[in-house]
Design an enzyme around this catalytic site. Structure first.
Site, short mmCIF file in Angstrom:
data_model
loop_
_atom_site.label_atom_id
_atom_site.label_comp_id
_atom_site.label_asym_id
_atom_site.label_seq_id
_atom_site.Cartn_x
_atom_site.Cartn_y
_atom_site.Cartn_z
N CYS A 9 -10.30 -9.53 -1.29
CA CYS A 9 -9.08 -9.86 -0.75
C CYS A 9 -7.70 -8.77 -1.27
O CYS A 9 -7.77 -8.36 -2.33
CB CYS A 9 -8.68 -11.14 -1.25
N CYS A 35 -2.38 -24.88 12.59
CA CYS A 35 -3.39 -24.70 11.49
C CYS A 35 -2.76 -24.16 10.33
O CYS A 35 -1.94 -23.18 10.34
CB CYS A 35 -4.57 -23.98 11.88
#
Length: 316
Positions: A56, A124
């Site tokens: 990440c 979402c």
């Protein structure tokens, strides 16, 4: 239908053309093969994450050059949601970095969800670990999907992340399900895992009480400064096999080509669509990494005769 590891592995390794034919037949039984669902992903809060996910760009554990950004204001989020709808996206996904949202952040997200819903878009969010109470708040705000990828197999997970456990992931998924939300749960290929790990990851998802409605399959985007910067490339045919297995194990789920698509050739994407992928992230950017340009996507969809639809309806 539940599968054993041996059964799933036999499917994965059957002759490639037979595997594609089987996956395509399953796909056309449940979906129109010439339509594709498009979603837009927006980072509403970026960087300074306390988790150490090895892939990440937003982890505070690594020097990746990502500039931290506080939560976007509601007006900016809604303006970008409108642009996404105008571009043809049917679902708007909002991602906030961090282990879990603060109460203040959750309230801000809930307000944005309510406004995005008014635009006629599915909503979402991905906000990290969630309690049962927080999941219920999101449901009350009108949220449709919660994204919480398991990333890889349980066996390989500790090689990728150590600041939260695989069980933490499963607990959040259970909390979200209990709140009555749909789930968007998948993983990442290319983090040093084996094909057995990929099979186990999909098998776990398929054997949940209710499989995920959306299954994003990411190809690792190597971020300089992260531990996985020099990870080996994923074999392209193994990638397609993974898509095909996901389609066969989860016949009514949307299988989404997610991160890493910018580096995929048109031919590879076409094979994935034939094998059962029927959703993509649409737009120039995915959280902090670049995505296939909309113009390139439109050209590819035209070549493959794929039509974007506001809301895909599964065949009865």
């Amino acid at each position: 239908m539940s599968y054993t590891f041996e059964e799933a592995k036999e499917i994965f390794y059957q002759p490639f053309m037979e595997l594609l034919a089987k996956a395509h037949n399953v796909h056309t039984k449940h979906f129109c093969p010439n339509t594709i669902q498009t979603s837009t992903l927006l980072s509403v809060k970026t960087g300074s994450c306390t988790e150490n996910c090895s892939y990440c760009a937003q982890s505070a554990h690594y020097s990746t050059g990502t500039k931290p950004q506080k939560m976007l204001d509601k007006a900016s989020i809604i303006a970008l949601a409108k642009k996404a709808k105008e571009a043809g996206s049917s679902r708007f996904c909002m991602g906030a970095s961090g282990r879990s949202p603060s109460e203040e952040e959750l309230e801000e997200i809930c307000e944005s969800i309510e406004e995005v819903k008014k635009l006629g878009l599915e909503t979402c969010v991905t906000l990290g670990l969630l309690s049962k109470e927080n999941a219920l708040k999101l449901k009350d705000a009108g949220l449709d999907f919660y994204n919480h990828n398991i990333d890889t197999s349980k066996e390989h997970y500790s090689q990728v992340i150590s600041t939260r456990t695989f069980e933490d992931r499963l607990d959040t998924i259970a909390n979200v399900r209990e709140a009555g939300l749909k789930i968007c749960v998948g993983g990442i290929l290319g983090m040093g895992e084996s094909n057995d790990d990929r099979i186990n990851m999909l098998l776990l998802l398929a054997n949940l009480p209710t499989p995920p409605e959306s299954v994003p399959i990411n190809q690792l985007v190597k971020i300089p400064g992260t531990p996985l910067d020099n990870a080996p490339e994923v074999d392209k045919f193994d990638f397609v096999r993974t898509i095909a297995l996901a389609r066969i194990l989860m016949p009514t789920s949307y299988i989404r080509l997610s991160a890493g698509r910018k580096a995929m050739s048109e031919e590879l994407q076409a094979l994935c669509f034939f094998a059962g992928a029927n959703s993509v992230f649409y737009g120039d950017k995915l959280l902090t990494t670049s995505n296939a340009a909309p113009g390139s996507d439109e050209l590819l969809f035209s070549k493959l005769n794929l039509q974007k639809e506001p809301f895909l309806e599964m065949k009865a």
